[in-house]
Design a protein around this motif. Sequence first.
Motif, PDB file in Angstrom:
ATOM      1  N   VAL A 211      -6.214 -12.391 -73.729  1.00 28.15           N
ATOM      2  CA  VAL A 211      -6.186 -12.220 -75.074  1.00 28.15           C
ATOM      3  C   VAL A 211      -7.103 -13.834 -75.465  1.00 28.15           C
ATOM      4  O   VAL A 211      -6.502 -14.660 -75.295  1.00 28.15           O
ATOM      5  N   ILE A 212      -8.194 -13.611 -75.938  1.00 27.15           N
ATOM      6  CA  ILE A 212      -9.224 -14.634 -76.413  1.00 27.15           C
ATOM      7  C   ILE A 212      -8.811 -15.183 -77.760  1.00 27.15           C
ATOM      8  O   ILE A 212      -8.739 -16.476 -77.868  1.00 27.15           O
ATOM      9  N   ALA A 213      -8.530 -14.350 -78.830  1.00 28.74           N
ATOM     10  CA  ALA A 213      -8.155 -14.703 -80.187  1.00 28.74           C
ATOM     11  C   ALA A 213      -7.611 -13.665 -80.854  1.00 28.74           C
ATOM     12  O   ALA A 213      -7.851 -12.698 -80.582  1.00 28.74           O
ATOM     13  N   ILE A 214      -6.839 -14.100 -81.769  1.00 29.00           N
ATOM     14  CA  ILE A 214      -6.451 -13.108 -82.832  1.00 29.00           C
ATOM     15  C   ILE A 214      -6.620 -13.792 -84.427  1.00 29.00           C
ATOM     16  O   ILE A 214      -6.592 -14.871 -84.625  1.00 29.00           O
ATOM     17  N   GLY A 215      -7.246 -12.725 -84.861  1.00 30.64           N
ATOM     18  CA  GLY A 215      -7.802 -13.069 -86.582  1.00 30.64           C
ATOM     19  C   GLY A 215      -7.090 -12.509 -87.261  1.00 30.64           C
ATOM     20  O   GLY A 215      -6.248 -11.533 -87.064  1.00 30.64           O
ATOM     21  N   GLU A 229     -12.451 -10.640 -96.391  1.00 25.60           N
ATOM     22  CA  GLU A 229     -12.412 -12.051 -95.784  1.00 25.60           C
ATOM     23  C   GLU A 229     -11.891 -11.910 -94.176  1.00 25.60           C
ATOM     24  O   GLU A 229     -11.159 -11.130 -93.921  1.00 25.60           O
ATOM     25  N   SER A 230     -12.338 -12.709 -93.490  1.00 24.05           N
ATOM     26  CA  SER A 230     -12.061 -12.778 -91.862  1.00 24.05           C
ATOM     27  C   SER A 230     -11.637 -14.131 -91.548  1.00 24.05           C
ATOM     28  O   SER A 230     -12.574 -14.960 -91.915  1.00 24.05           O
ATOM     29  N   ILE A 231     -10.480 -14.440 -90.952  1.00 25.03           N
ATOM     30  CA  ILE A 231      -9.950 -15.932 -90.482  1.00 25.03           C
ATOM     31  C   ILE A 231      -9.674 -15.830 -89.052  1.00 25.03           C
ATOM     32  O   ILE A 231      -8.914 -14.963 -88.551  1.00 25.03           O
ATOM     33  N   PHE A 232     -10.205 -16.931 -88.341  1.00 26.33           N
ATOM     34  CA  PHE A 232      -9.622 -17.108 -86.999  1.00 26.33           C
ATOM     35  C   PHE A 232      -9.402 -18.523 -86.866  1.00 26.33           C
ATOM     36  O   PHE A 232     -10.196 -19.477 -87.364  1.00 26.33           O
ATOM     37  N   PRO A 233      -8.108 -19.018 -86.304  1.00 21.85           N
ATOM     38  CA  PRO A 233      -6.964 -18.067 -85.847  1.00 21.85           C
ATOM     39  C   PRO A 233      -6.445 -17.547 -86.957  1.00 21.85           C
ATOM     40  O   PRO A 233      -6.396 -18.208 -88.100  1.00 21.85           O
ATOM     41  N   ALA A 294     -14.171 -21.411 -83.959  1.00 19.01           N
ATOM     42  CA  ALA A 294     -12.792 -21.680 -83.941  1.00 19.01           C
ATOM     43  C   ALA A 294     -12.375 -22.142 -82.662  1.00 19.01           C
ATOM     44  O   ALA A 294     -11.571 -23.174 -82.602  1.00 19.01           O
ATOM     45  N   TYR A 295     -13.159 -21.727 -81.560  1.00 18.49           N
ATOM     46  CA  TYR A 295     -12.403 -22.002 -80.072  1.00 18.49           C
ATOM     47  C   TYR A 295     -13.668 -22.555 -79.149  1.00 18.49           C
ATOM     48  O   TYR A 295     -13.181 -23.197 -78.141  1.00 18.49           O
ATOM     49  N   ARG A 316     -11.225 -22.618 -73.973  1.00 16.35           N
ATOM     50  CA  ARG A 316     -11.305 -22.898 -75.439  1.00 16.35           C
ATOM     51  C   ARG A 316     -11.677 -24.318 -75.148  1.00 16.35           C
ATOM     52  O   ARG A 316     -11.026 -25.135 -74.558  1.00 16.35           O
ATOM     53  N   ARG A 317     -12.867 -24.947 -76.025  1.00 10.44           N
ATOM     54  CA  ARG A 317     -13.317 -26.178 -76.040  1.00 10.44           C
ATOM     55  C   ARG A 317     -13.021 -27.009 -77.215  1.00 10.44           C
ATOM     56  O   ARG A 317     -12.875 -28.225 -77.088  1.00 10.44           O
ATOM     57  N   HIS A 318     -12.394 -26.314 -78.150  1.00  6.95           N
ATOM     58  CA  HIS A 318     -11.903 -26.996 -79.336  1.00  6.95           C
ATOM     59  C   HIS A 318     -10.976 -26.022 -80.212  1.00  6.95           C
ATOM     60  O   HIS A 318     -10.913 -24.944 -79.775  1.00  6.95           O
ATOM     61  N   SER A 319     -10.359 -26.701 -81.370  1.00 11.26           N
ATOM     62  CA  SER A 319      -9.608 -25.912 -82.292  1.00 11.26           C
ATOM     63  C   SER A 319      -9.789 -26.013 -83.503  1.00 11.26           C
ATOM     64  O   SER A 319      -9.972 -27.322 -84.106  1.00 11.26           O
ATOM     65  N   GLN A 320     -10.564 -25.166 -84.326  1.00 15.76           N
ATOM     66  CA  GLN A 320     -10.676 -25.012 -85.782  1.00 15.76           C
ATOM     67  C   GLN A 320     -10.419 -23.842 -86.322  1.00 15.76           C
ATOM     68  O   GLN A 320      -9.994 -23.220 -85.695  1.00 15.76           O
ATOM     69  N   THR A 321     -10.437 -23.862 -87.797  1.00 18.72           N
ATOM     70  CA  THR A 321     -10.226 -22.711 -88.344  1.00 18.72           C
ATOM     71  C   THR A 321     -11.607 -22.366 -89.110  1.00 18.72           C
ATOM     72  O   THR A 321     -12.120 -22.835 -89.825  1.00 18.72           O
TER      73      THR A 321
END
Length: 427
Positions: A211-215, A229-233, A294-295, A316-321
């Motif tokens: 699992v790479i991402a959940i949005g 609208e779509s948001i990750f994470p 995001a990642y 993952r290289r970073h963490s953003q929204t």
Amino acid sequence: MAKRALILLEGSTSNGPLYVQAAKRLGLHPIILSADPAQYDYLTSEGIEAVRVDTGNFDALVRECSRLRATYDIAGITVDLDESVYATVGRLCRHFDLPGPNPVSIEQCCDKFTQRQLLAEAGIPVPAYHLAANAAEVESAAAEIGLPVVLKPAVGGGSIGVRLCRSVDELAEHTTYLLGGDHMWQSSPRILVEEFAQGPYYSADTMGNEVIAIGAADFGPPPHFVVRESIFPAPLTDEEYERIADVSLSCLQALGLGWGPTNIELRWTMGGPVVIEVNPRLPGWTTPRLIQLAYGVDLVTEHIKLVIGEEWDLRRRHSQTAAARFLVPDCDGTLDWIDGGSQAAAIPGVAEVKLHVEPKTLIVRKGDFRDCIGHVIAASPSLARTEAILHPAVNSINWSIAPLPELGEQEQSAARHLPRTGPRGAK
């Protein structure tokens, strides 16, 4: 030494350019095989080789790929979004001894009724469902499940033909639409009548068995399912994330989809996560871009690496929204003007602004992904900050639509089937 080529079957205006650009970065020569290459306007701007071939004819595709092999070293064959030809991709990969998905698993997954059966047999929570071939069967199934229900074609994507029916009248109206000749069926008419699973919407994106991402996403008003609208994470607790991830991995096992990308749609109901749909491909629209923001994971590039047999890197290289807001008109008509895109793009934190329509475009809302006329993407270290960036950016984009004259019944039917330039994708 022959140039290494990546063969793409068909394409899309959302993911297609991403695959073409990623292939070039990897030193590959992208070639599009399509029944109608002219529908993909980015091919000309990118200078991409395109071949007209019946992508529904396996033997014709084998002949064309064999012809190309005389000039190129075909490193891999894939599809960027169109799951209707993804099983064919799997068969071609097996024919030419290339890495690829299991075509049987893809075919089973693309039939929503068969998919439901396999998931239910594996004990994975899905909405109550029945298959119907005529109005009487639809009415009987809805009575057994209980209103409201969702009606959807058993084969298809992009929320095309999908409606929430909250009353007997809405049920009859949409059944008539689906079976009366207005809906363009990809196969014989078969309707899935499904319990409406109520609760927040989430999507899990996987590659291989990871699992790479959940949005999360929000939709416009019913009875349609048009994403706004779509948001990750997704804003989830650790426990909620783990439950969705566990259910998603169970879906892969039940459907035999442990190779390549998969997009899994869920609703969090009173009983927990319920699987709405499993799509055996990367999602379209803005999702690959949002996950990268995001990642720092480029799913398109990593998918191509898998396709050509190279080692991938999903760290993952970073963490953003990261979030996207979709521009959806509230009426039909002719687009007089649309502007504000440059002002939106200039706001700090805005990562992307795209407008899919130009003045004089005929706007006829269809209640699916084709209603989107543009989007704005923003990213920042927090959800609150990202939302604060999006709000003024979206508000800076304005448009005017001149109402359509009264159309006769035949003209209305023709207008509903008019194509419009925009993102090809699937909910």
